[in-house]
Design a protein around this motif. Structure first.
Motif, short mmCIF file in Angstrom:
data_model
loop_
_atom_site.label_atom_id
_atom_site.label_comp_id
_atom_site.label_asym_id
_atom_site.label_seq_id
_atom_site.Cartn_x
_atom_site.Cartn_y
_atom_site.Cartn_z
N LEU A 52 -4.48 16.14 27.99
CA LEU A 52 -3.56 15.51 27.04
C LEU A 52 -2.37 16.42 26.76
CD1 LEU A 52 -3.36 12.90 25.39
CD2 LEU A 52 -4.51 14.09 23.51
N ALA A 56 1.49 15.52 27.69
CA ALA A 56 2.45 15.41 26.59
C ALA A 56 3.56 16.45 26.66
CB ALA A 56 1.72 15.56 25.25
N ALA A 59 7.36 15.66 26.50
CA ALA A 59 7.85 15.01 25.27
C ALA A 59 7.88 15.95 24.08
CB ALA A 59 6.98 13.80 24.95
N ASN A 136 6.82 10.71 33.70
CA ASN A 136 6.79 9.37 33.12
C ASN A 136 7.01 9.53 31.62
OD1 ASN A 136 5.93 6.90 31.91
ND2 ASN A 136 4.76 6.40 33.75
N GLU A 138 7.44 7.47 29.15
CA GLU A 138 6.63 6.62 28.26
C GLU A 138 5.23 7.19 28.09
OE1 GLU A 138 4.97 2.02 28.18
OE2 GLU A 138 6.88 2.46 29.19
N SER A 139 4.61 7.62 29.20
CA SER A 139 3.27 8.21 29.14
C SER A 139 3.28 9.53 28.37
CB SER A 139 2.73 8.44 30.55
OG SER A 139 2.59 7.22 31.25
N LEU A 141 5.34 10.40 25.92
CA LEU A 141 5.47 10.10 24.49
C LEU A 141 4.15 9.62 23.89
CD1 LEU A 141 8.98 8.35 24.36
CD2 LEU A 141 8.36 10.56 23.34
N ALA A 142 3.47 8.74 24.63
CA ALA A 142 2.18 8.25 24.14
C ALA A 142 1.18 9.39 24.03
CB ALA A 142 1.65 7.17 25.10
N ALA A 143 1.19 10.30 25.01
CA ALA A 143 0.29 11.44 24.97
C ALA A 143 0.62 12.37 23.81
CB ALA A 143 0.35 12.20 26.30
N TRP A 145 1.85 11.52 20.90
CA TRP A 145 1.31 10.92 19.68
C TRP A 145 -0.21 11.11 19.60
CZ3 TRP A 145 3.69 9.79 15.45
CH2 TRP A 145 5.04 9.43 15.47
N ARG A 146 -0.88 10.93 20.72
CA ARG A 146 -2.34 11.13 20.74
C ARG A 146 -2.68 12.59 20.45
NH1 ARG A 146 -3.82 9.34 26.49
NH2 ARG A 146 -5.88 10.08 25.89
N VAL A 419 -9.25 8.84 20.95
CA VAL A 419 -7.90 9.36 21.18
C VAL A 419 -7.87 10.24 22.43
CG1 VAL A 419 -6.16 10.94 20.28
CG2 VAL A 419 -7.15 9.22 18.79
#
Length: 420
Positions: A52, A56, A59, A136, A138-139, A141-143, A145-146, A419
């Motif tokens: 993770l 991430a 980002a 990526n 988008e991936s 950013l999602a990571a 947040w997680r 998560v």
């Protein structure tokens, strides 16, 4: 304690209780020893956390990367993977390891990993040689947040819980803490407790029931695929395991004179007022969290990873099937708190506190609660959690706050695994 609880138990009852205690002690001791050879979820959690972090990384602002991710998350992931033997790694993790190790030519990868952003990033880097072209956004950013949820929220919880713990300790030292209500519970004897916990919970529930339940579960889940089969098995097995001790407790409570029951009933559920129960559960959870975290950290530092994690944790961590996760969530967040609190804080704790004193009752009930989970590695942290649950039960004079606190603890653990 009523006069009925002081009556001498029949000899057959005493002998049955003694036999139950011997068998339960043997079962628990064997289980604790066996837990040393059970795999720990810690290596899997470490790998997931490092994955993770690496995903991430793009980002995260450069100025914060070392603080949040460490100096080199790629090397940290490689070390975490290399710390496990190949047979302990999944096919995906073995592929990830080979991608991290390759020199010039990346390994051959089939299409089943096309939706995996981290693997695709490594493959892209190996083919193009440009890290920036393979990110990526988008991936990432999602990571990020997680990662924030899995890392920052626990830190905030520990800080807030520590502050609340200090405040409550200061109030107690100054004599400003609230007076606890008189401990009330079932008018049962220690012999009754032995039959309930050792006989019903351990011997019949944990050993006898599975012998009957496993063939039934096997026939019901034959057509199911993993991990749904395991999730259904856990739900059915836990429900059937809880029945014997609940039936024994129901029969014991039914034999007690209704007129002697305290206000709120023998188990002191006392559902209302609900807001106060929620507040007590939340504050209890916050205050016990930093203590459990500290004990867990100290244990790892002193003796290392002692293995023996609850197999349910591994199922949650590795499952991506929504129905499976729902069933596992129901088991962990609803069934387990209701059942375990009814036995350990509803019946066991008040009787031990009345018979042995408050301190001994809290400590012994917490130790039995932790031992019932059959895990050497979790014995100390779960004992601390049991003490926290016992304090909430006694300080509020109600069982419901302890149930809610237990459910909250399991829910937060469950969500953290999701998560990751």
């Amino acid at each position: 304690m009523s006069s009925s609880s002081r009556q001498t138990s029949p000899r057959w009852k005493v002998l049955l209780a003694a036999l139950s205690l011997v068998l339960a002690g043997f079962i628990w001791l064997s289980g604790l020893i066996d837990s040393l050879s059970r795999p720990s979820v810690s290596p899997s959690l470490t790998i997931q956390q490092q994955e993770l972090s690496l995903l991430a990384e793009p980002a995260i602002p450069p100025s914060l990367r070392e603080l949040l991710l460490g100096k080199d998350p790629r090397s940290a992931l490689l070390r975490a993977l290399e710390a496990s033997s190949l047979k302990e790694l999944s096919d995906r993790q073995q592929l990830l390891l080979s991608l991290l190790r390759f020199d010039k030519t990346p390994p051959i990868v089939d299409n089943r990993w096309s939706d995996d952003p981290l693997l695709m990033r490594f493959i892209c880097e190996g083919r193009k040689g440009q890290v920036a072209d393979c990110i990526n956004v988008e991936s990432a950013l999602a990571a990020a947040w997680r990662l924030a949820i899995s890392s920052l929220l626990p830190v905030l919880t520990v800080l807030l819980g520590s502050l609340l713990l200090v405040v409550q300790t200061w109030r107690a030292l100054r004599g400003r803490s609230e007076v606890w209500p008189i401990v009330q519970g079932p008018a049962l004897t220690l012999i009754d407790l032995a039959l309930l916990v050792a006989g019903g919970f351990v011997v019949i529930g944990a050993v006898g029931v599975p012998l009957i339940a496993l063939p039934l579960i096997s026939s019901l889940t034959t057509e199911m695929k993993s991990p749904r089969r395991e999730a259904v098995s856990v739900l059915i097995n836990y429900s059937m395991m809880a029945l014997p001790s609940l039936l024994i407790l129901w029969r014991q409570l039914k034999s007690l004179p209704r007129a002697q029951a305290p206000i709120g009933g023998w188990l002191q559920w006392r559902w209302r007022p609900l807001p106060e129960a929620i507040t007590s559960a939340l504050s209890g959870w916050l205050m016990v969290t930093p203590v459990v975290v500290a004990i867990s950290w100290l244990l790892v530092r002193l003796v290392g990873d002692t293995s023996g994690s609850n197999p349910l944790l591994e199922l949650v961590l590795e499952s991506s099937d929504q129905l499976s996760l729902l069933l596992l969530g129901i088991t962990a967040v609803v069934l387990a708190p209701l059942f375990e609190e009814t036995i350990f804080r509803g019946a066991l704790l008040p009787i031990l506190a009345q018979r042995l004193g408050m301190f001994a009752g809290v400590l012994l009930s917490a130790l039995l609660f932790a031992t019932a989970h059959i895990s050497i590695g979790e014995l100390a942290p779960l004992t601390v959690l049991g003490i926290g649950l016992a304090v909430v039960r006694i300080s509020t004079g109600r069982l419901l706050p302890a149930v809610l606190m237990h459910a909250l603890w399991n829910a937060v653990t469950f969500l953290n695994l999701l998560v990751l």
